[in-house]
Motif scaffolding. Structure first.
Motif, PDB file in Angstrom:
ATOM      1  N   THR A  96       0.827  -1.207   0.000  1.00  0.00           N
ATOM      2  CA  THR A  96       0.000   0.000   0.000  1.00  0.00           C
ATOM      3  C   THR A  96       0.859   1.254   0.000  1.00  0.00           C
ATOM      4  OG1 THR A  96      -1.761  -1.162   1.204  1.00  0.00           O
ATOM      5  CG2 THR A  96      -1.808   1.249   1.242  1.00  0.00           C
ATOM      6  N   TYR A 100       0.977   3.923  -3.101  1.00  0.00           N
ATOM      7  CA  TYR A 100       0.551   5.316  -2.889  1.00  0.00           C
ATOM      8  C   TYR A 100       1.682   6.296  -3.181  1.00  0.00           C
ATOM      9  CZ  TYR A 100      -1.354   9.511  -0.826  1.00  0.00           C
ATOM     10  OH  TYR A 100      -1.803  10.798  -0.654  1.00  0.00           O
ATOM     11  N   THR A 103       2.437   6.487  -7.017  1.00  0.00           N
ATOM     12  CA  THR A 103       1.384   7.161  -7.776  1.00  0.00           C
ATOM     13  C   THR A 103       1.283   8.630  -7.396  1.00  0.00           C
ATOM     14  OG1 THR A 103       0.146   5.079  -7.729  1.00  0.00           O
ATOM     15  CG2 THR A 103      -1.031   7.020  -8.491  1.00  0.00           C
ATOM     16  N   ARG A 104       1.451   8.948  -6.117  1.00  0.00           N
ATOM     17  CA  ARG A 104       1.299  10.326  -5.638  1.00  0.00           C
ATOM     18  C   ARG A 104       2.480  11.202  -5.998  1.00  0.00           C
ATOM     19  NH1 ARG A 104       1.138  14.787  -4.695  1.00  0.00           N
ATOM     20  NH2 ARG A 104       0.266  15.972  -2.920  1.00  0.00           N
ATOM     21  N   SER A 110      -2.546  12.630  -7.150  1.00  0.00           N
ATOM     22  CA  SER A 110      -3.004  12.376  -5.780  1.00  0.00           C
ATOM     23  C   SER A 110      -4.375  11.708  -5.747  1.00  0.00           C
ATOM     24  CB  SER A 110      -3.060  13.692  -4.992  1.00  0.00           C
ATOM     25  OG  SER A 110      -3.917  14.624  -5.638  1.00  0.00           O
ATOM     26  N   ALA A 113      -3.978   8.091  -6.704  1.00  0.00           N
ATOM     27  CA  ALA A 113      -3.244   7.398  -5.648  1.00  0.00           C
ATOM     28  C   ALA A 113      -4.193   6.911  -4.571  1.00  0.00           C
ATOM     29  CB  ALA A 113      -2.186   8.326  -5.052  1.00  0.00           C
ATOM     30  N   PHE A 114      -5.170   7.746  -4.219  1.00  0.00           N
ATOM     31  CA  PHE A 114      -6.150   7.350  -3.204  1.00  0.00           C
ATOM     32  C   PHE A 114      -6.974   6.167  -3.677  1.00  0.00           C
ATOM     33  CE2 PHE A 114     -10.636   7.577  -1.976  1.00  0.00           C
ATOM     34  CZ  PHE A 114     -10.526   7.364  -0.606  1.00  0.00           C
ATOM     35  N   THR A 117      -4.906   2.815  -3.983  1.00  0.00           N
ATOM     36  CA  THR A 117      -4.566   2.215  -2.687  1.00  0.00           C
ATOM     37  C   THR A 117      -5.820   1.724  -1.967  1.00  0.00           C
ATOM     38  OG1 THR A 117      -4.548   4.457  -1.734  1.00  0.00           O
ATOM     39  CG2 THR A 117      -2.426   3.495  -2.338  1.00  0.00           C
TER      40      THR A 117
END
Length: 270
Positions: A96, A100, A103-104, A110, A113-114, A117
């Protein structure tokens, strides 16, 4: 399942019924036989669900973080199926964080990313719940079978009661077809099938199981709403087109995943 489209035509219902008839027996057989057949089914399901989630997030053009999601979930379930369950939580946490952060901060997205994950955590934990429930008890088959029966009876009861009675919608902005009458009909169906199941198996108290079935019916509907919200977020009608008449696997097992997670948590506590 979330019927956001118009009411199904008879031909659509026929295709959906045939798909269920074809897919139902192999699923029940794998669950009945247990490991390794049920393990293989759950691992394969986790892989497909991860692919569908990544496809939704990337609108079918999956990039590297999406493929990491697929590999991570498949790997977590595979190792768990081989008995390495102690590594599940640390491996999930590590995966995780990696997903995150990449990707973030590398892809600089962002929002995605949320959602990626969230998919990693939700799909891993819910599919692992099914795997754990089937393999951790002598009556693991009965536990999983009961969950399946509750979800199926909820869908059937909600469909027919909602269609025949109609009435106020529960959350029209998320799922415009879902009504309170349908929810109540699904709860009654789940309670009845749970009572009958308890009487036949003689493994559970009928009253307790019927009440539990009604509760799970609500949880199943919550799983439907959760998936509906995700599809609306990414402007998708179905999670994929793998199953004729049904859409994707996530469309079929959204309620099952939510129910399995709750039953898993209850068994951990008690």
């Amino acid at each position: 399942m979330d019927p956001q489209q118009k009411q199904p035509k008879k031909s659509d219902l026929l295709v959906r019924s045939l798909s269920s008839i074809v897919l139902g027996p192999p699923v029940l057989a794998a669950v009945y036989l247990g490991s390794p057949y049920s393990d293989e089914l759950i691992v394969l399901s986790g892989l497909i669900l991860a692919w569908e989630w990544a496809s939704l997030c990337y609108r079918r053009k999956i990039k590297a973080p999406g493929w990491f999601l697929v590999v991570a979930i498949t790997g977590l379930l595979t190792f768990s199926a081989f008995g390495y369950t102690d590594f599940f939580i640390p491996a999930l946490l590590s995966s995780t964080i990696v997903l995150y952060v990449y990707t973030r901060f590398v892809d600089k997205d962002s929002g995605l990313a949320f959602w990626l994950t969230l998919g990693l955590v939700y799909l891993s934990v819910t599919t692992y719940s099914l795997l754990w429930l089937r393999n951790s008890y002598e009556n693991g088959f009965e536990i999983v079978l009961w969950i399946l029966l509750v979800v199926w009876s909820t869908d059937i009861g909600a469909y027919f009661s909602g269609k025949s009675i109609g009435g106020p919608k529960i959350a029209p902005s998320i799922s415009p077809k879902k009504t309170w009458a349908g929810l109540i009909g699904g709860m009654i169906s789940a309670a009845v099938i749970s009572y009958v199941f308890a009487e036949i198996t003689e493994l559970y108290d009928p009253i307790i199981l019927s009440v539990s079935g009604a509760v799970l019916a609500v949880v199943s509907q919550m799983g439907d709403f959760f998936e509906s919200h995700i599809k609306r977020k990414f402007d998708a009608k179905d999670s994929s087109n793998l199953i004729p008449g049904h859409g994707g696997l996530f469309d079929r097992v959204d309620g099952l995943l939510a129910c399995s997670l709750l039953v898993f948590l209850i068994h951990l506590v008690y």
